[in-house]
Design an enzyme around this catalytic site. Structure first.
Site, mmCIF file in Angstrom:
data_model
loop_
_atom_site.group_PDB
_atom_site.id
_atom_site.type_symbol
_atom_site.label_atom_id
_atom_site.label_comp_id
_atom_site.label_asym_id
_atom_site.label_seq_id
_atom_site.Cartn_x
_atom_site.Cartn_y
_atom_site.Cartn_z
ATOM 1 N N HIS A 368 0.704 -1.565 0.368
ATOM 2 C CA HIS A 368 0.110 -0.425 -0.083
ATOM 3 C C HIS A 368 0.530 1.241 0.345
ATOM 4 C CE1 HIS A 368 -3.678 -3.142 0.381
ATOM 5 N NE2 HIS A 368 -4.338 -1.973 -0.011
ATOM 6 N N ASP A 634 -5.041 -8.317 -5.256
ATOM 7 C CA ASP A 634 -5.441 -9.378 -3.957
ATOM 8 C C ASP A 634 -6.061 -10.386 -4.666
ATOM 9 O OD1 ASP A 634 -5.248 -8.242 -1.823
ATOM 10 O OD2 ASP A 634 -6.751 -6.869 -1.895
ATOM 11 N N CYS A 681 -9.712 -3.066 -11.259
ATOM 12 C CA CYS A 681 -9.517 -1.752 -10.753
ATOM 13 C C CYS A 681 -7.188 -1.680 -9.949
ATOM 14 C CB CYS A 681 -9.396 -0.774 -9.764
ATOM 15 S SG CYS A 681 -10.517 -2.160 -8.377
#
Ligand code: PEP
Ligand code: MG
Length: 756
Positions: A368, A634, A681
């Site tokens: 992140h 993910d 996305c």
């Protein structure tokens, strides 16, 4: 045997006086060698300093011929001095000339000296020079003398690091610590940054190296060690206080082990007894440890070095009374932030206006912090092993987020080349600007919808600038991560309203709070988990703590009154989770309506496809959801069982591979069969080559980093989607192979514009 005059304490006291004298650097060095020789009753004391060309130059001597100073230089590994530099270990020899590495330099006149003691001058595990004493008589130097010489070496290391000796080296060579370095890592965020290094966790500056009162230093050291141990114990008892999860338990356990390691404490105590301050003693022991561990190739052992470094740094901070977190706040102009790794919130703490680039020793492209760096348009290069050892705060650095290169203390030529490169990129950007208002239509007339990912207010101006059609992923957790307490519902509502206002009618897809994994809210207690990425996160937290989701949904409904609202839920594993989330939204809407609030004109609810199990529930899900969005970061992590934050694994598998594309194609086909809108996305959408593959398997809406919209649009406008679809049809029927290379070849042969 009485081996020295006055002992190490007296020598250090005298050394302190020499350091304070207002003399030139050469003069100071000359005085130091005289002092050491006299104190250790040695006929010779010499200082060799590592030059930028990797050779060791004689910088000062007492006892050898003076004419040899700045005249002789030897390679690392050559002669006894070279061996010490290579091994970073002392050599204590009663009969030096019988050592196989002994090399005789007639210029020095050293043939008459039999005994030899040399120690490396170390800093951060790097060898900066060698300090030697020699005697005519055959003798073995005592343990105490070796220690004393190592202590002097610490002082020399500080002089070299402070740049005091820089101008003394033979012209044109410079010193090792100042020489340019060129490193290759991985590009995590595009762009080029020129500036000066700022260390995220700066080394503690040691102001005083030589102790005034050894007993006082020992007492300070004991107090600091005690406080370190109890703070490590506290951390273990309150793991939620610590950023990150899971593996940190293991790290803290090893901290605890090291913090209680008697050997470590004893070595520091011994260093204090030689006359150093407690801080200098910690540094001295850490230098030795680093020098030994850096030469190990076992990644596990090197990993432990990080733990020891952290611990030594913590101990130094205890000693200097430092408190609070080192990150955050103001940065000097044109800062290049350098860290081993950091969490996304830590990056957000910095003042972005001054930040030119981010350099990480570790990191991975989908962690992140790198996503946040991309969102902020901060060039980022990571996986640069040892970068922290090579630079110091303030060093000039160039970060090339295109090629993944980092230049430390670049030469004028390299700097010039980059200034040109930056101009070239600016011209390209102008071209993308011109494309801004043209549609993303392919050569064969297929229109793609290019959306952008966002999460902060600062992202919003990118929407018109990049010419994106809307926001395909709004990461709402970033606002929560920035805040020091849970944002109140009113704050959330105001924030979402300003996002919608800034989007100015373009669609925005808000993702409900995706916390857990590496996204930790400092104010929210969460039990440590062994596998946080597969743990209690995202919709799992939302459904277990419905108050949290309810308040977020209420804020979103209020903010979007009279407008369209899209919400999607992350990490859905089963359809019933989506059902529960939808029920919460409906309840909240009904409640607001009862209280007379205006509702959104339309509310669309979607699910993110991130957990592979959902792929086999698509027909049922499509009947309930209004849209679907693939979170390819993910999804790939779980499909390949590869932790997206694990540096060691991040280049092991390429998401642009046959199994991943076959999976994505199945999702695309299922969405088409069920007539449900589908977007993607994840980061796969953010590179022209991977975006080309996504278009080829039938995706028509993708959401990416704002900076990628221009390059992806340019790619699409030069692409024949029919051709790439046909190519992939054949190619995906074959086993894996190097799909990336094949697609790159396809692009080159078909004139598809792929910006590298
Ligand atoms: C993803 O997983 O691909 C995604 C878009 O979500 P995030 O990267 O925020 O986990
Ligand atoms: Mg995700």
């Amino acid at each position: 045997m009485r081996s020295s005059i006055g002992g190490p304490r007296v020598m250090l006291r005298r050394l302190r006086e020499v350091m304070a004298e207002p003399v030139s650097a050469q003069e100071r060095l000359d005085r130091i060698v005289v002092l050491v020789a006299a104190n250790m009753v040695a006929e010779v004391c010499s200082v060799y300093v590592m030059r930028g060309d990797g050779t060791l130059e004689l910088f000062a001597t007492e006892g050898l011929k003076r004419e040899a100073v700045h005249r002789i230089a030897m390679k690392v590994g050559q002669g006894l001095v070279g061996v010490i530099a290579r091994e970073a270990q002392p050599l204590n020899l009663p009969d030096a000339q019988n050592h196989p590495a002994f090399a005789y330099f007639p210029e020095t006149g050293e043939e008459i000296y039999h005994s030899f003691l040399g120690v490396p001058v170390l800093r951060g595990g790097q060898t900066l020079g060698v300090l030697v004493v020699q005697n005519m008589a055959r003798r073995t130097y005592s343990e105490e003398e070796v220690e004393a010489l190592q202590t002097i070496a610490i002082v020399l290391a500080e002089m070299i690091a402070a740049g005091e000796l820089q101008t003394l080296a033979k012209p044109g060579t410079g010193l090792a610590l100042q020489r340019p370095h060129h490193l290759h890592g991985r590009s995590f965020a595009e762009g080029i940054g020129l500036g000066h290094a700022v260390l995220h966790e700066p080394r503690v500056e040691i102001k005083q190296l030589i102790a005034e009162d050894a007993n006082e230093e020992l007492a300070r050291l004991d107090a600091a060690l005690e406080s370190l141990r109890s703070s490590v114990d506290d951390m273990l008892q309150h793991p939620s206080l610590n950023e990150g999860a899971g593996e940190h338990v293991e790290i803290l356990e090893s901290y605890r082990m090291f913090a209680r390691d008697r050997g470590w404490a004893r070595r520091i105590h011994e260093a204090v007894k030689t006359g150093l301050t407690a801080e200098a003693a910690v540094e001295r022991v850490q230098n030795d440890t680093r020098a030994q561990l850096l030469r190990q190739t076992d990644p596990y052992i090197r990993e432990r070095l990080h733990d020891l470094d952290d611990l030594a740094n913590r101990l130094l901070r205890e000693l200097v009374g430092w408190s609070g977190h080192p990150s955050g706040g103001e940065l000097p102009k044109d800062a290049i932030l350098v860290a081993r790794n950091m969490g996304p919130a830590e990056l957000l703490d910095y003042n972005r206006d001054s930040l030119r680039a981010l350099v990480l020793e570790e990191g991975s492209p989908t962690s992140h912090v790198t996503i946040v760096a991309r969102a902020l348009g901060i060039p980022c290069v990571g996986q640069l092993d040892g970068v922290l050892d090579l630079l110091k705060s303030g060093d000039p650095v160039i970060v090339d987020g295109v090629s993944g290169e980092v230049h430390i203390r670049p030469t004028a030529e390299v700097e010039g080349a980059y200034v040109d490169k930056v101009q070239l990129r600016a011209r390209r950007q102008e071209r993308y600007q011109r494309l801004r208002d043209t549609p993303a239509v392919t050569r064969d007339g297929v229109t793609m919808t290019l959306m952008m990912n966002a999460g902060l207010m600062v992202d919003l101006p990118h929407l018109p600038e990049a010419g994106a059609a809307g926001i395909g992923l709004f990461r709402t957790e970033l606002q929560f991560m920035l805040s020091s307490t849970f944002p109140r519902i009113g704050e959330q509502e105001a924030f979402y309203r300003s996002v919608l206002d800034a989007a100015d009618g373009k669609p925005v897809v808000f993702r409900s709070l995706d916390i857990g994994g590496d996204k930790i809210l400092p104010y929210m207690r969460q039990a440590e988990e062994l596998n946080p990425a597969m743990g209690w996160r995202a919709i799992r937290i939302a459904l277990d703590r419905p108050a949290l989701l309810k308040s977020q949904v209420r804020a979103l409904l209020l903010a979007a009154a009279g407008r369209e609202l899209s919400i999607m839920f992350p990490m859905v594993s089963e359809v019933r989770e989506f059902d529960s989330a939808r029920a919460i939204v409906e309840q909240e809407a009904a409640r607001l309506e009862r209280h007379g609030h205006a509702l959104p004109a339309r509310t669309r609810l979607g699910a993110m496809i991130e957990v592979p199990a959902l792929i086999w529930q698509l027909n049922e899900l499509a009947a309930k959801a209004d849209f679907l969005s693939i979170g390819s970061n993910d999804l790939f992590q779980f499909l390949y069982a590869v932790d997206r934050d694990n540096t060691r694994l991040s280049s092991r598998f390429d998401p642009l591979c046959v199994p991943m594309l076959r999976t994505l194609k199945e999702i695309v086909d299922a969405a088409q069969r069920n007539s449900i809108p589908l977007t993607l996305c994840g980061e796969l959408a953010s590179k022209p080559l991977t975006a080309m593959a996504l278009a080829g398997i039938g995706l028509r809406t993708i959401s990416m980093t704002a900076a990628a919209v221009g390059p992806v649009k340019a790619m699409l406008r030069s692409l024949d989607v029919g051709a790439v679809a046909a190519f992939l049809d054949t190619r995906l029927a074959q086993p894996n192979g190097d799909l990336r290379a094949d697609l790159a070849r396809f692009a080159a042969e078909n004139g598809v514009e792929i910006e590298d």
